[in-house]
Design a protein around this motif. Sequence first.
Motif, short mmCIF file in Angstrom:
data_model
loop_
_atom_site.label_atom_id
_atom_site.label_comp_id
_atom_site.label_asym_id
_atom_site.label_seq_id
_atom_site.Cartn_x
_atom_site.Cartn_y
_atom_site.Cartn_z
N ALA A 118 3.68 24.32 -0.81
CA ALA A 118 4.24 23.08 -1.42
C ALA A 118 3.64 22.72 -2.67
CB ALA A 118 4.40 21.91 -0.37
N CYS A 119 4.38 22.68 -3.97
CA CYS A 119 3.62 22.28 -5.06
C CYS A 119 4.02 21.25 -5.65
CB CYS A 119 3.46 23.44 -6.06
SG CYS A 119 2.62 25.01 -5.62
N TYR A 120 3.57 20.01 -6.32
CA TYR A 120 3.95 18.98 -6.76
C TYR A 120 3.36 18.80 -8.13
CZ TYR A 120 4.89 18.25 -1.91
OH TYR A 120 5.36 18.43 -0.65
N TYR A 121 4.28 18.43 -9.21
CA TYR A 121 3.81 18.16 -10.38
C TYR A 121 3.94 16.74 -10.80
CZ TYR A 121 2.56 18.25 -15.48
OH TYR A 121 2.25 18.02 -16.63
N SER A 148 0.93 -1.14 -0.12
CA SER A 148 -0.02 0.21 -0.09
C SER A 148 0.83 1.14 0.11
CB SER A 148 -0.81 -0.02 1.06
OG SER A 148 -0.23 -0.05 2.42
N LEU A 149 2.28 1.03 0.20
CA LEU A 149 2.96 2.35 0.03
C LEU A 149 3.45 2.50 -1.51
CD1 LEU A 149 4.55 4.50 1.69
CD2 LEU A 149 6.57 2.86 1.38
N LYS A 150 2.80 3.60 -1.88
CA LYS A 150 2.82 4.02 -3.26
C LYS A 150 3.92 5.12 -3.77
CE LYS A 150 -0.43 1.09 -4.40
NZ LYS A 150 -0.23 -0.32 -4.80
N PRO A 151 4.64 4.93 -4.61
CA PRO A 151 5.59 5.91 -4.91
C PRO A 151 5.15 7.24 -5.22
CG PRO A 151 6.40 3.91 -6.06
CD PRO A 151 4.93 3.52 -5.27
N PHE A 152 5.68 8.25 -4.92
CA PHE A 152 5.06 9.57 -5.37
C PHE A 152 4.77 9.67 -7.01
CE2 PHE A 152 6.55 11.73 -1.30
CZ PHE A 152 5.37 11.66 -0.72
N ASN A 153 5.79 9.11 -7.68
CA ASN A 153 5.56 9.62 -9.34
C ASN A 153 5.54 10.99 -9.56
OD1 ASN A 153 5.92 6.88 -10.05
ND2 ASN A 153 3.88 6.57 -9.56
N ILE A 154 6.25 11.89 -8.65
CA ILE A 154 6.49 13.04 -9.00
C ILE A 154 7.58 13.77 -9.91
CG2 ILE A 154 6.88 15.45 -7.65
CD1 ILE A 154 4.16 14.32 -7.33
N LEU A 155 7.18 14.64 -10.82
CA LEU A 155 8.17 15.08 -11.81
C LEU A 155 8.97 16.25 -11.06
CD1 LEU A 155 6.30 14.66 -15.00
CD2 LEU A 155 7.89 13.01 -14.02
N GLY A 156 8.28 17.05 -10.42
CA GLY A 156 8.72 18.24 -10.13
C GLY A 156 8.29 18.70 -8.77
N TYR A 157 8.75 19.44 -7.89
CA TYR A 157 8.25 19.87 -6.59
C TYR A 157 8.99 21.11 -6.04
CZ TYR A 157 12.28 17.41 -4.60
OH TYR A 157 13.53 17.15 -4.31
#
Length: 537
Positions: A443-446, A399-408
Amino acid sequence: MITVVISVSSLHKREERRVDEVKEEKRVKKYPNSPLFKNWDAALTEEEQMEAEELFQRYGYNTFLSNRLPLDRELPETRHYRCLEREYPKDLPTISVVLIYLDEALSIIKRAIYSIINRTPAHLLREIILVDDHSSNGDLKEPLNAFVSLIHVTRPGLVKQVRHSSQLGLSQTRISGWKVAGGDVVAILDAHIEVNKGWAEPLLARIKEDHTVVLSPVFDKVSCYDLKLTNYKPSAQGFDWAMWCKYEAFLPQWYARNDETLPGKSPSIMGVLVADRVFFGEIGALDPGMKMYGGENVEFGLRVWSCGGSIEVIPCSKIAHLERAHKPYMPELKYLMQRNALRVAEVWLDDYKHNVNIAWRLPLQNHGIDIGDVSERKKLREKLKCKPFQWYLDNVYTSLKPFNILGYGNLQNDMNTDACVDQGPVPGHTPILYQCHSYTSQACYYHSSGKIYIGEIQSNMDQTNRCLVDPGSGELPQLHECKKAKKTGLNMHWDFKQGSAIQNRETKRCLEVKDIELVMQECSGQNWRITNVVKEF
């Protein structure tokens, strides 16, 4: 000579008035804004209130009340009725109980010791080891020694004491206790606990079956305000990408068996742990390079699962744990928690270690935090032939899912580089531009899916995080919980390249700045930048 005659009834009335005045005095709250007196309704004089408040600020819990409660107080029975029917082998392993503390209230430590002695079969309790991580509290010196001597009158040598000459932190304190232990099993506990009836037998029986399993009891909560106990149901113990522990549901298989007394697999462990003493050493004990507080339990849990062991929660073992309102001995924990989390990531998380940087909004490179030498821990990982972190995600903590964030980081427009996108007032749904600062609201995340999260981010992102949306009409962009935005079909996907426009995929309108406000309008060529880039986008 003048004689004054006072009737008996007058004396009674005067005494009643005096009692009423005392009661009224006790009702006066000197600290009406204190969390203690907001949550604890006790009739105290002003002097008693001053003492109670001072002790509460000093220790983070109601020491005034603790000092007045019986040291051997009874706890309510919170075990499932099936636990009471279970029988355990007579030839169980012996147990050494380690209690770690730093400037704990003496009455709290005494109550923990009494509970262990009174509720652990004498033939199973090898010793109680007190480990003091360099306390300054005078009560923990001669007064504690005198209390230990009193115990030794009937149980010679039962209590051992270890005192650090400098503050070393949780990992080293637990290691110090383990090194002294001589029992087959070691239970490493906080000192602000009370064990309940039958706590030890189910733990010892399970380790007798499998010496490679590391166990946790179920913690009932003791209120820091009135010291009353709240029954907690069994649950697994996990963590988020900041390497901060949290409670989780067990795997569906546990619930399908319809028996709340059975052990449940857990992806990690809180600070309290019970393990075979030899196995604990073979697997590397705790990382001595972890400083003070935070992350050491997550590192241990990852290592146990990846290197040949497993972790379980034992529902029939109950321990009452006193939760502090604040940690007075270390008010600023953020830097240490970041440092320890990055250390865990460097040794154990492989290709996923950047998720820790994202969780703490730290740069991927040159974050300026010294995590210490990890070469010995990496050698230990090789020596134990531990499995990769991907195996852990696939088989243990699904259930621990990677963020898969491109930019933050901060999201800024070239038109006004002094201002950052901010979530705005909460509750509320309108993001704003605001002078840049380092707080969570900016805090912003794409995300790789095209979503833009603003504000605090959670590992299970679509459940609680807030997504930027274009309502399709009007000038203002909006923020909504991602789950709700998806369900109601709001326009929540964006095309964005570093240094270029942010355009909604559905409406084709752009997020832009107009008169120092965030607006949705026809694209005019405005460009945006986000602080940290994980992958080029």
